[in-house]
Scaffold this active site. Structure first.
Site, PDB file in Angstrom:
ATOM      1  N   TRP A 153       5.670   9.281 -29.584  1.00  0.00           N
ATOM      2  CA  TRP A 153       6.840   8.450 -29.339  1.00  0.00           C
ATOM      3  C   TRP A 153       7.021   8.051 -27.880  1.00  0.00           C
ATOM      4  O   TRP A 153       7.871   7.221 -27.576  1.00  0.00           O
ATOM      5  CB  TRP A 153       8.103   9.201 -29.791  1.00  0.00           C
ATOM      6  CG  TRP A 153       8.088  10.643 -29.318  1.00  0.00           C
ATOM      7  CD1 TRP A 153       7.670  11.724 -30.043  1.00  0.00           C
ATOM      8  CD2 TRP A 153       8.440  11.156 -28.018  1.00  0.00           C
ATOM      9  NE1 TRP A 153       7.731  12.870 -29.285  1.00  0.00           N
ATOM     10  CE2 TRP A 153       8.216  12.552 -28.034  1.00  0.00           C
ATOM     11  CE3 TRP A 153       8.931  10.584 -26.850  1.00  0.00           C
ATOM     12  CZ2 TRP A 153       8.460  13.374 -26.935  1.00  0.00           C
ATOM     13  CZ3 TRP A 153       9.165  11.394 -25.748  1.00  0.00           C
ATOM     14  CH2 TRP A 153       8.938  12.776 -25.801  1.00  0.00           C
ATOM     15  N   ASN A 154       6.298   8.673 -26.943  1.00  0.00           N
ATOM     16  CA  ASN A 154       6.619   8.367 -25.533  1.00  0.00           C
ATOM     17  C   ASN A 154       6.153   6.969 -25.123  1.00  0.00           C
ATOM     18  O   ASN A 154       6.819   6.294 -24.353  1.00  0.00           O
ATOM     19  CB  ASN A 154       6.090   9.459 -24.586  1.00  0.00           C
ATOM     20  CG  ASN A 154       4.609   9.679 -24.675  1.00  0.00           C
ATOM     21  OD1 ASN A 154       3.968   9.331 -25.667  1.00  0.00           O
ATOM     22  ND2 ASN A 154       4.042  10.292 -23.652  1.00  0.00           N
ATOM     23  N   LYS A 177      -0.771   7.262 -38.437  1.00  0.00           N
ATOM     24  CA  LYS A 177       0.578   7.797 -38.625  1.00  0.00           C
ATOM     25  C   LYS A 177       1.308   7.523 -37.323  1.00  0.00           C
ATOM     26  O   LYS A 177       0.993   8.093 -36.289  1.00  0.00           O
ATOM     27  CB  LYS A 177       0.578   9.296 -38.927  1.00  0.00           C
ATOM     28  CG  LYS A 177       1.992   9.767 -39.289  1.00  0.00           C
ATOM     29  CD  LYS A 177       2.217  11.234 -39.065  1.00  0.00           C
ATOM     30  CE  LYS A 177       2.414  11.612 -37.629  1.00  0.00           C
ATOM     31  NZ  LYS A 177       3.605  11.008 -36.953  1.00  0.00           N
ATOM     32  N   PRO A 179       4.733   6.992 -34.724  1.00  0.00           N
ATOM     33  CA  PRO A 179       5.766   7.937 -34.276  1.00  0.00           C
ATOM     34  C   PRO A 179       7.087   7.730 -35.024  1.00  0.00           C
ATOM     35  O   PRO A 179       7.656   6.641 -34.982  1.00  0.00           O
ATOM     36  CB  PRO A 179       5.920   7.585 -32.797  1.00  0.00           C
ATOM     37  CG  PRO A 179       5.450   6.170 -32.669  1.00  0.00           C
ATOM     38  CD  PRO A 179       4.503   5.887 -33.777  1.00  0.00           C
ATOM     39  N   GLU A 180       7.563   8.770 -35.695  1.00  0.00           N
ATOM     40  CA  GLU A 180       8.792   8.648 -36.492  1.00  0.00           C
ATOM     41  C   GLU A 180      10.025   8.405 -35.619  1.00  0.00           C
ATOM     42  O   GLU A 180      10.993   7.815 -36.073  1.00  0.00           O
ATOM     43  CB  GLU A 180       9.009   9.913 -37.347  1.00  0.00           C
ATOM     44  CG  GLU A 180       8.067  10.027 -38.547  1.00  0.00           C
ATOM     45  CD  GLU A 180       6.662  10.448 -38.159  1.00  0.00           C
ATOM     46  OE1 GLU A 180       6.465  10.930 -37.022  1.00  0.00           O
ATOM     47  OE2 GLU A 180       5.748  10.286 -38.992  1.00  0.00           O
ATOM     48  N   GLU A 252      -5.837  14.025 -27.234  1.00  0.00           N
ATOM     49  CA  GLU A 252      -5.179  13.747 -25.949  1.00  0.00           C
ATOM     50  C   GLU A 252      -3.915  14.586 -25.911  1.00  0.00           C
ATOM     51  O   GLU A 252      -2.916  14.242 -26.554  1.00  0.00           O
ATOM     52  CB  GLU A 252      -4.816  12.258 -25.858  1.00  0.00           C
ATOM     53  CG  GLU A 252      -5.997  11.337 -25.733  1.00  0.00           C
ATOM     54  CD  GLU A 252      -6.798  11.554 -24.469  1.00  0.00           C
ATOM     55  OE1 GLU A 252      -6.307  12.222 -23.543  1.00  0.00           O
ATOM     56  OE2 GLU A 252      -7.936  11.067 -24.431  1.00  0.00           O
ATOM     57  N   LEU A 253      -3.935  15.684 -25.159  1.00  0.00           N
ATOM     58  CA  LEU A 253      -2.837  16.654 -25.279  1.00  0.00           C
ATOM     59  C   LEU A 253      -2.034  16.737 -23.976  1.00  0.00           C
ATOM     60  O   LEU A 253      -2.088  15.850 -23.154  1.00  0.00           O
ATOM     61  CB  LEU A 253      -3.417  18.001 -25.710  1.00  0.00           C
ATOM     62  CG  LEU A 253      -4.351  17.909 -26.932  1.00  0.00           C
ATOM     63  CD1 LEU A 253      -4.915  19.262 -27.310  1.00  0.00           C
ATOM     64  CD2 LEU A 253      -3.659  17.259 -28.120  1.00  0.00           C
ATOM     65  N   CYS A 286       2.413  12.130 -20.100  1.00  0.00           N
ATOM     66  CA  CYS A 286       1.481  13.272 -20.018  1.00  0.00           C
ATOM     67  C   CYS A 286       0.812  13.363 -18.657  1.00  0.00           C
ATOM     68  O   CYS A 286       0.404  14.446 -18.253  1.00  0.00           O
ATOM     69  CB  CYS A 286       0.466  13.223 -21.143  1.00  0.00           C
ATOM     70  SG  CYS A 286      -0.377  11.655 -21.263  1.00  0.00           S
ATOM     71  N   GLU A 383       4.291  22.324 -20.158  1.00  0.00           N
ATOM     72  CA  GLU A 383       4.485  20.913 -19.799  1.00  0.00           C
ATOM     73  C   GLU A 383       5.976  20.582 -19.852  1.00  0.00           C
ATOM     74  O   GLU A 383       6.602  20.698 -20.904  1.00  0.00           O
ATOM     75  CB  GLU A 383       3.728  20.041 -20.798  1.00  0.00           C
ATOM     76  CG  GLU A 383       3.814  18.583 -20.449  1.00  0.00           C
ATOM     77  CD  GLU A 383       2.966  17.706 -21.354  1.00  0.00           C
ATOM     78  OE1 GLU A 383       2.894  17.986 -22.554  1.00  0.00           O
ATOM     79  OE2 GLU A 383       2.393  16.728 -20.847  1.00  0.00           O
TER      80      GLU A 383
HETATM   81  P1  NAD Z   1       5.881  17.916 -31.299  1.00  0.00           P
HETATM   82  O1  NAD Z   1       4.852  18.742 -30.633  1.00  0.00           O
HETATM   83  O2  NAD Z   1       6.406  18.389 -32.600  1.00  0.00           O
HETATM   84  O3  NAD Z   1       5.361  16.411 -31.543  1.00  0.00           O
HETATM   85  C1  NAD Z   1       4.545  15.708 -30.642  1.00  0.00           C
HETATM   86  C2  NAD Z   1       3.907  14.562 -31.453  1.00  0.00           C
HETATM   87  O4  NAD Z   1       3.028  15.117 -32.427  1.00  0.00           O
HETATM   88  C3  NAD Z   1       4.903  13.731 -32.266  1.00  0.00           C
HETATM   89  O5  NAD Z   1       4.481  12.388 -32.234  1.00  0.00           O
HETATM   90  C4  NAD Z   1       4.809  14.274 -33.683  1.00  0.00           C
HETATM   91  O6  NAD Z   1       5.058  13.293 -34.663  1.00  0.00           O
HETATM   92  C5  NAD Z   1       3.382  14.718 -33.760  1.00  0.00           C
HETATM   93  N1  NAD Z   1       3.187  15.871 -34.624  1.00  0.00           N
HETATM   94  C6  NAD Z   1       3.885  17.029 -34.604  1.00  0.00           C
HETATM   95  N2  NAD Z   1       3.391  17.892 -35.527  1.00  0.00           N
HETATM   96  C7  NAD Z   1       2.363  17.243 -36.135  1.00  0.00           C
HETATM   97  C8  NAD Z   1       1.451  17.601 -37.161  1.00  0.00           C
HETATM   98  N3  NAD Z   1       1.442  18.814 -37.732  1.00  0.00           N
HETATM   99  N4  NAD Z   1       0.535  16.680 -37.533  1.00  0.00           N
HETATM  100  C9  NAD Z   1       0.459  15.458 -36.958  1.00  0.00           C
HETATM  101  N5  NAD Z   1       1.292  15.070 -35.989  1.00  0.00           N
HETATM  102  C10 NAD Z   1       2.228  15.955 -35.560  1.00  0.00           C
HETATM  103  O7  NAD Z   1       7.138  17.810 -30.387  1.00  0.00           O
HETATM  104  P2  NAD Z   1       7.977  16.668 -29.724  1.00  0.00           P
HETATM  105  O8  NAD Z   1       9.350  17.214 -29.570  1.00  0.00           O
HETATM  106  O9  NAD Z   1       7.843  15.353 -30.416  1.00  0.00           O
HETATM  107  O10 NAD Z   1       7.300  16.596 -28.302  1.00  0.00           O
HETATM  108  C11 NAD Z   1       7.221  17.807 -27.563  1.00  0.00           C
HETATM  109  C12 NAD Z   1       6.021  17.907 -26.746  1.00  0.00           C
HETATM  110  O11 NAD Z   1       4.944  17.111 -27.184  1.00  0.00           O
HETATM  111  C13 NAD Z   1       6.283  17.426 -25.343  1.00  0.00           C
HETATM  112  O12 NAD Z   1       6.827  18.459 -24.578  1.00  0.00           O
HETATM  113  C14 NAD Z   1       4.931  17.073 -24.849  1.00  0.00           C
HETATM  114  O13 NAD Z   1       4.332  18.223 -24.295  1.00  0.00           O
HETATM  115  C15 NAD Z   1       4.172  16.714 -26.074  1.00  0.00           C
HETATM  116  N6  NAD Z   1       3.882  15.268 -26.148  1.00  0.00           N
HETATM  117  C16 NAD Z   1       2.811  14.837 -25.491  1.00  0.00           C
HETATM  118  C17 NAD Z   1       2.504  13.497 -25.510  1.00  0.00           C
HETATM  119  C18 NAD Z   1       1.302  12.972 -24.759  1.00  0.00           C
HETATM  120  O14 NAD Z   1       1.318  11.826 -24.355  1.00  0.00           O
HETATM  121  N7  NAD Z   1       0.256  13.777 -24.581  1.00  0.00           N
HETATM  122  C19 NAD Z   1       3.311  12.614 -26.199  1.00  0.00           C
HETATM  123  C20 NAD Z   1       4.428  13.105 -26.885  1.00  0.00           C
HETATM  124  C21 NAD Z   1       4.695  14.454 -26.857  1.00  0.00           C
END
Ligand code: NAD
Length: 481
Positions: A153-154, A177, A179-180, A252-253, A286, A383
């Site tokens: 979602w970012n 899939k 971003p919800e 990409e984490l 990120c 992070e």
């Molecule tokens: P989250 O870890 O639950 O979700 C991060 C993303 O992963 C979301 O888009 C979500 O839809 C997806 N996701 C979550 N569980 C999944 C699964 N089992 N299978 C497939 N997709 C899944 O948490 P959040 O609150 O959305 O974000 C928290 C953390 O995620 C942030 O602190 C950050 O570290 C990380 N993040 C990183 C990026 C990046 O650009 N690397 C982008 C968004 C979030």
């Protein structure tokens, strides 16, 4: 400005439609906390249809001439440019970032499509001289097959466009899939490809419960490659599932970028870049700088300069022209940032500016500059993904390199120095996929983007990004049977 926001359907086999269960989920505007729209939720039956569509489409798309794919993709990029104002408005409503950032992201998305379109035409193989007589050895590039991709979602467009463009330029089909939290701008991106004539089933878009979708798609025999952008914790789960089924994967984490300022640096230039890159997307990036390590002589001036620039940030609804930083994207992020700051404060950190949510409607959190944050604090280890700025001092290069490499992350790192000797050591010794020296060094589309260690594996963008959707096949032909 109008707040109209589209309801978001799934795209399966070229048709925009609700899920078979007719379930919907709400989208919230993070600046107002109002429900602005809804997206369709996919269940197993929808995923089965998208798998079948991606499989059938792949068999045709891989045979389409790269030049034809190129022309469709260039048209898609043009449509994205034409629609930039409306798409950016939608992105700001659902994600929160200022309109100017949303426009920039959308236009960069168009450039990304163009670049992959061009590069897809140059996915050459090679001829390798044989050790034997009358044997021709050729290596050809083949698309790996249907891809399952998961984008966050970012950056609702930029995280998705790299995956879609790389996959379809290589000749793969894709089930994305999206971003919800921010489904509409991602759907608008997919729409430009459909409107540009990319055939049904080549790109499918689903939303739903992320873990249900990934647990179903990753092991499925039709899916040949996984691409995920998101947190390290989720990425590790998906990578291990992919490994269990021997699927290729690009991950990409998260990151935790050291930003090092040496005594000989151009202080105001360093401050300008390190503030701008921190405030972008409210720190939910990120590759944002996250651990600020300042050499002792510049420490006080750096803190003062950072506080001064932080106070100039105009926090507000991204639709307002004067806003320079929007809200955090959702309530989960607000709670997470509040916890990180509270814990650091409990451990003795000093807050120089910020430190508290602004207002009680909308997920607004100001730039929060802190010193005396102990190395054991969570924000120095996880992070932070928000506008928190922990600043520490150091004396020697050896000491700061140890701190820079202390964490298992390795996505990006930054250093400011006038010394080419220091710059060389930083470039060579920091363990990171990206090192920016004397500027942010934000990778362009043509350069590889990606981390090492806990920050992931594989690259997006650059020729590596395209090649990650292709196999090399050796054809060895003895011409005298
Ligand atoms: P989250 O870890 O639950 O979700 C991060 C993303 O992963 C979301 O888009 C979500 O839809 C997806 N996701 C979550 N569980 C999944 C699964 N089992 N299978 C497939 N997709 C899944 O948490 P959040 O609150 O959305 O974000 C928290 C953390 O995620 C942030 O602190 C950050 O570290 C990380 N993040 C990183 C990026 C990046 O650009 N690397 C982008 C968004 C979030």
């Amino acid at each position: 400005m109008s707040l109209s926001y589209p309801d978001i359907n799934l795209l399966i086999n070229g048709k925009w439609r609700p899920g078979n269960s007719k379930k919907w989920s709400n989208v919230v505007n993070p600046a107002t906390e109002e429900i602005v729209g809804k997206f369709a939720v996919a269940e197993t039956i929808d995923l089965d249809e998208s798998l079948e569509a991606a499989d059938t489409a792949f068999k045709r798309w891989k045979k389409v001439a790269p030049f034809t794919r190129y022309k469709m993709m260039r048209s898609a990029a043009e449509l994205l440019r034409q629609r930039v104002d409306e798409i950016a408005r939608i992105m700001t409503i659902e994600q929160g970032k200022p309109l100017a950032e949303a426009k920039g992201e959308t236009l960069l998305g168009a450039d990304t499509i163009d670049w992959f379109a061009e590069e897809g035409r140059r996915a050459y193989g090679r001829v390798i001289p044989s050790q034997m007589e009358n044997v021709n050895q050729i290596v050809i590039k083949e698309p790996v097959g249907p891809v399952a991709a998961f984008s966050p979602w970012n950056f609702p467009i930029n995280q998705a466009v790299r995956k879609i463009s790389g996959a379809i330029a290589a000749g793969c089909s894709i089930i994305l899939k999206g971003p919800e939290d921010t489904p509409a701008s991602c759907a608008e991106l997919v729409k430009v490809f459909v409107d540009a004539g990319v055939p049904s089933g080549v790109i499918n878009l689903v939303y739903g419960i992320p873990s249900d979708i990934s647990n179903y798609l990753i092991p499925h025999p039709i899916v040949k490659k996984i691409s995920f952008t998101g947190s390290t914790a989720v990425g590790k789960k998906l990578a291990s599932l992919a490994a269990e089924y021997m699927k290729l994967s690009t991950m990409e984490l998260g990151g935790h970028a050291p930003a090092i300022v040496f005594n000989d640096a151009n202080l105001s230039a360093a401050l300008d870049v390190l503030t701008a890159q921190k405030f972008r997307n409210a720190g939910q990036v990120c590759v944002a700088p996250t651990r600020f390590l300042i050499q002792d002589k510049l420490f006080d001036q750096f803190v003062e300069g950072y506080v001064e620039r932080s106070k100039k940030v105009k926090l507000g609804n991204g639709l307002e022209p004067e806003t320079t930083m929007g809200p955090l994207a959702h309530d989960r992020r607000l709670a997470a940032v509040e916890e990180l700051v509270q814990e650091a404060t409990d451990l003795g950190a000093t807050i120089h500016t910020g430190g508290q949510r602004v207002g009680n409607v909308g997920y607004f959190y100001p730039p929060t500059v802190m010193t005396d944050v102990p190395i054991s604090a969570r924000m120095m280890n996880e992070e932070p993904f928000g506008p928190v700025i922990p600043i520490s001092s150091f004396s020697t290069i050896d000491e700061v390199l140890i701190e820079a490499n202390r964490l298992p992350y390795g996505l990006s790192a930054y250093a400011y120095t006038a010394s080419s000797e220091i710059a060389d050591r930083v470039g060579q010794e920091i363990e990171s996929g990206i090192v920016g020296i004397n500027h942010h060094g934000q990778p362009a589309i043509e350069t590889p983007f990606g981390g090492i260690q806990d920050s992931g594996q594989g690259k997006e963008n650059g020729i590596e990004g395209l090649e990650s959707y292709m196999h090399s096949k050796l054809i060895s032909h003895k011409t005298t049977p």
